[in-house]
Design a protein around this motif. Structure first.
Motif, PDB file in Angstrom:
ATOM      1  N   ALA A 191       0.830  -1.205   0.000  1.00 31.50           N
ATOM      2  CA  ALA A 191       0.000   0.000   0.000  1.00 31.50           C
ATOM      3  C   ALA A 191       0.862   1.251   0.000  1.00 31.50           C
ATOM      4  O   ALA A 191       0.569   2.236  -0.701  1.00 31.50           O
ATOM      5  CB  ALA A 191      -0.934  -0.019   1.209  1.00 31.50           C
ATOM      6  N   MET A 192       1.938   1.251   0.771  1.00 34.09           N
ATOM      7  CA  MET A 192       2.857   2.385   0.798  1.00 34.09           C
ATOM      8  C   MET A 192       3.498   2.579  -0.572  1.00 34.09           C
ATOM      9  O   MET A 192       3.682   3.711  -1.035  1.00 34.09           O
ATOM     10  CB  MET A 192       3.931   2.159   1.863  1.00 34.09           C
ATOM     11  CG  MET A 192       3.416   2.258   3.287  1.00 34.09           C
ATOM     12  SD  MET A 192       4.551   1.535   4.521  1.00 34.09           S
ATOM     13  CE  MET A 192       6.123   2.223   4.019  1.00 34.09           C
ATOM     14  N   ALA A 193       3.852   1.475  -1.233  1.00 28.68           N
ATOM     15  CA  ALA A 193       4.479   1.574  -2.553  1.00 28.68           C
ATOM     16  C   ALA A 193       3.516   2.128  -3.588  1.00 28.68           C
ATOM     17  O   ALA A 193       3.920   2.881  -4.483  1.00 28.68           O
ATOM     18  CB  ALA A 193       4.996   0.204  -2.985  1.00 28.68           C
ATOM     19  N   SER A 216      10.988   2.866   6.853  1.00 25.27           N
ATOM     20  CA  SER A 216      12.365   2.534   6.466  1.00 25.27           C
ATOM     21  C   SER A 216      12.459   1.217   5.712  1.00 25.27           C
ATOM     22  O   SER A 216      13.509   0.913   5.138  1.00 25.27           O
ATOM     23  CB  SER A 216      13.253   2.488   7.711  1.00 25.27           C
ATOM     24  OG  SER A 216      12.866   1.437   8.570  1.00 25.27           O
ATOM     25  N   HIS A 217      11.381   0.417   5.682  1.00 29.55           N
ATOM     26  CA  HIS A 217      11.416  -0.810   4.887  1.00 29.55           C
ATOM     27  C   HIS A 217      11.475  -0.506   3.390  1.00 29.55           C
ATOM     28  O   HIS A 217      11.947  -1.343   2.606  1.00 29.55           O
ATOM     29  CB  HIS A 217      10.184  -1.666   5.181  1.00 29.55           C
ATOM     30  CG  HIS A 217      10.251  -2.374   6.498  1.00 29.55           C
ATOM     31  ND1 HIS A 217      11.026  -3.489   6.710  1.00 29.55           N
ATOM     32  CD2 HIS A 217       9.627  -2.126   7.684  1.00 29.55           C
ATOM     33  CE1 HIS A 217      10.895  -3.904   7.954  1.00 29.55           C
ATOM     34  NE2 HIS A 217      10.039  -3.092   8.575  1.00 29.55           N
ATOM     35  N   LEU A 218      10.974   0.676   2.980  1.00 27.11           N
ATOM     36  CA  LEU A 218      10.953   1.019   1.554  1.00 27.11           C
ATOM     37  C   LEU A 218      11.693   2.303   1.220  1.00 27.11           C
ATOM     38  O   LEU A 218      12.106   2.491   0.075  1.00 27.11           O
ATOM     39  CB  LEU A 218       9.498   1.163   1.068  1.00 27.11           C
ATOM     40  CG  LEU A 218       8.678  -0.102   0.877  1.00 27.11           C
ATOM     41  CD1 LEU A 218       7.307   0.258   0.308  1.00 27.11           C
ATOM     42  CD2 LEU A 218       9.382  -1.090  -0.047  1.00 27.11           C
ATOM     43  N   PHE A 219      11.834   3.196   2.191  1.00 31.78           N
ATOM     44  CA  PHE A 219      12.363   4.522   1.892  1.00 31.78           C
ATOM     45  C   PHE A 219      13.596   4.808   2.754  1.00 31.78           C
ATOM     46  O   PHE A 219      13.712   4.320   3.880  1.00 31.78           O
ATOM     47  CB  PHE A 219      11.301   5.609   2.161  1.00 31.78           C
ATOM     48  CG  PHE A 219       9.952   5.285   1.603  1.00 31.78           C
ATOM     49  CD1 PHE A 219       9.790   5.044   0.244  1.00 31.78           C
ATOM     50  CD2 PHE A 219       8.837   5.224   2.428  1.00 31.78           C
ATOM     51  CE1 PHE A 219       8.544   4.740  -0.285  1.00 31.78           C
ATOM     52  CE2 PHE A 219       7.584   4.929   1.915  1.00 31.78           C
ATOM     53  CZ  PHE A 219       7.438   4.678   0.556  1.00 31.78           C
ATOM     54  N   MET A 220      14.467   5.631   2.196  1.00 37.42           N
ATOM     55  CA  MET A 220      15.556   6.162   3.009  1.00 37.42           C
ATOM     56  C   MET A 220      15.002   7.222   3.947  1.00 37.42           C
ATOM     57  O   MET A 220      14.160   8.028   3.559  1.00 37.42           O
ATOM     58  CB  MET A 220      16.641   6.772   2.113  1.00 37.42           C
ATOM     59  CG  MET A 220      17.660   5.782   1.596  1.00 37.42           C
ATOM     60  SD  MET A 220      19.049   6.609   0.779  1.00 37.42           S
ATOM     61  CE  MET A 220      19.644   7.673   2.083  1.00 37.42           C
TER      62      MET A 220
END
Length: 604
Positions: A191-193, A216-220
């Motif tokens: 969903a975040m993606a 932080s699992h997907l983004f810096m």
């Protein structure tokens, strides 16, 4: 009265001089500011323009509060300028910077002429450039430890984000293979993606921290910036301002290199942009090559860059409650707002708070002579390493210079050779120690080469000079093995040449004919005779050669004078006692007679 600024990096601003106090000064201040930050001015960054404006702002408000107040520039006095410099409501650094800025703004001859002469003289008398504190680099051990820490933490960032992406792909391909906890996390990440929005989560303990962990699992995030930017500075050998403005636009050259345009500040007006080509390197070595690390940065920031629509390579996610933003607006390019935004990176805090802190070298103990000695068990424990980008840049420049053998023109990468030496190499203690070692080794090699040349020449010319240290009279010379007639002539000085004596001028040992060699070659010849009476002339020659060495290049000096110098030093003077040499030096030394070998027909 509005001065517009258009920076070379696209940043713009407008400064309204008309809103300042002291209307009688507005025309002069507006014109001075326009020359400073306008199209032909030296200020080309928004940060610099804001500093110029702040100095102008403080100048106008100071004049308004002065007693008596100079209503127009013609009423400015020396006392006003002195009082502006002596303000106590700002730090000494700020007052000095304001003085320097206003002096530059009023520096144009036409503008300066509108100020009274004594007031302008006060600027010159009061303003003194502060001495800059030299910034040295890190030792070899400190640099290795810092590099290893930054590389390890960056690798963990890469693994974390790639694991999040892999989890989304597994959810799409084989969701049944995920356990319930993984499936729930994968759905949140998917969903975040899709939308770029991180859920707010339910209220509870450490809610903000848990939200950052999820993102932080997907983004810096901001906490990732310190190790990544440190590694970028170490691998690319570029200053942090350039790295903050890395563009996302690039071109890959045959999968071997990446080409991009960098912003290099302080290169002068209209000389800001530089096209560079960085090696990508083999797969799996991305953390070791500038091109590979740059492409890795783009991979880690790709989603945030897409959501915020920035052209910058550095795009991250922030927990937006402090900034008053939410949703996709939490993705942003921090350095598009301001380069000073990076002050919060706190690289020293990162280095000391990681699970394995980065430590400085143990302090060196002082011996009784005041010199450094290797660290001992009694020395204090190593302290955390203070990490700054200035020291990283200095260390990188020093490392590259050493790798290239100290050749400054080849070592200068993003600066001139003069800037490289003045700002990066000379303040660095480890570089100075290395340079001293290199010079010592080079001089030793040069002296050995000259000694080998002397030995080879002496072998061709009859074995080298005959040094008679304990004889002066003809009888003593005969006892030393000199033929009777030669001994008498030598004692009277009839055989003397420039600095020594010649036993048989008519028969050169190498050619068998009358000698026509330079007097500098006498020191290699078997016909050369040296007694105690020749010491003053030899010492005068050595002093003269030392003076020539200060005026000539090392290569030219060693090539022309090295063999003679080392022959006198090691094959002649070394055979006399120190007392004899010191006694000869106490007397007035004669002329060195270098003109005998420096006449036009002798010059190289």
């Amino acid at each position: 009265m509005v001065v517009d600024f258009h920076g070379e990096d696209g940043r713009r601003a407008s400064f309204d001089v008309g809103r300042l106090p002291m209307p009688g000064w507005h025309p002069l201040l507006a014109e001075a500011l326009a020359q400073r930050i306008g199209p032909d001015g030296e200020i080309r960054t928004l940060n610099g323009a804001e500093h110029s404006w702040q100095s102008t702002h403080r100048w106008a408000h100071f004049l308004a509060s002065a007693e008596p107040s100079p209503v127009v520039p013609a009423q400015l006095t020396r006392e006003h300028v002195d009082a502006f410099h002596s303000r106590t409501d700002f730090s000494s650094r700020t007052t000095h910077r304001d003085m320097g800025e206003m002096k530059v703004q009023f520096g144009d001859e036409r503008l300066r002429g509108r100020l009274p002469a004594d007031a302008w003289d006060a600027f010159n008398r009061r303003l003194r450039r502060p001495r800059r504190t030299a910034v040295g680099g890190y030792s070899h051990g400190e640099l290795d430890r810092l590099t290893a820490a930054a590389r390890a933490d960056t690798a963990r960032i890469v693994q974390r984000i790639r694991s999040g992406e892999q989890l989304i792909r597994r959810l799409q391909v084989a969701p049944e293979q995920l356990d319930p906890q993984q499936r729930e996390l994968a759905r949140s990440l998917a969903a975040m993606a899709d939308h770029g929005e991180v859920p707010l989560l339910e209220p509870g303990l450490n809610r903000s921290h848990r939200r950052v962990e999820l993102a932080s699992h997907l983004f810096m995030t901001w906490r990732d910036m310190a190790p990544l930017m440190v590694l970028m500075a170490l691998v690319t050998e570029r200053n942090v301002e350039t790295l903050k403005e890395l563009p996302a636009r690039h071109r890959v050259l045959e999968d071997r290199a990446v080409e991009l345009v960098l912003v290099k500040r302080r290169h002068g007006v209209k000389r800001w942009f530089e096209t560079v080509t960085w090696e990508i390197g083999p797969k799996g070595r991305e953390l070791h090559t500038p091109g590979g690390l740059y492409l890795l940065l783009l991979e880690l920031t790709a989603r945030s860059r897409r959501y915020c629509g920035s052209a910058s390579a550095v795009c991250i996610w922030r927990n937006g409650h402090r900034a008053g933003v939410h949703g996709r607006d939490e993705h942003f390019a921090p350095f598009e707002l301001s380069l000073s935004y990076g002050n919060a990176m706190a690289v020293s805090t990162w280095a000391v708070t990681r699970s394995k802190p980065v430590l400085a070298d143990p302090p060196r103990a002082k011996n009784t002579a005041g010199k450094d000695t290797p660290p001992t068990q009694a020395a204090a424990a190593p302290a955390p390493l203070k990490v700054t980008f200035n020291k990283i840049k200095t260390s990188a420049e020093a490392r590259r210079t050493k790798q290239l053998g100290g050749h400054l023109p080849s070592s200068a990468k993003s600066n001139t050779a003069q800037t490289l030496f003045t700002n990066y190499l000379s303040p660095d203690e480890s570089t100075r120690e290395w340079a001293e070692e290199v010079i010592t080794e080079a001089l030793a090699d040069a002296e050995q080469a000259s000694w080998d040349a002397h030995a080879a020449a002496a072998q061709r010319k009859g074995g080298g000079p005959k040094v008679i240290t304990d004889a002066a009279s003809p009888e003593q010379l005969e006892e030393a093995g000199i033929p009777p007639q030669t001994a008498r002539d030598l004692a009277r000085g009839d055989l003397d040449t420039a600095w020594t004596a010649c036993e048989d001028y008519d028969h050169n040992p190498e050619t068998g004919t009358t000698c026509g060699d330079s007097f500098l070659t006498c020191f290699h010849c078997g016909n050369c005779l040296v007694t105690r009476t020749h010491l003053p002339r030899l010492l005068a020659l050595m002093d003269a050669l030392g003076g020539l060495r200060q005026r000539m290049s090392e290569n030219a000096w060693w090539e022309r004078y090295g063999p003679a110098w080392v022959a006198v030093r090691r094959d002649i003077l070394a055979k006399f006692s120190r007392a004899e040499v010191d006694a000869a030096r106490q007397q007035p030394l004669p002329d060195a007679l270098l003109d005998l070998v420096e006449a036009p027909w002798e010059r190289p």
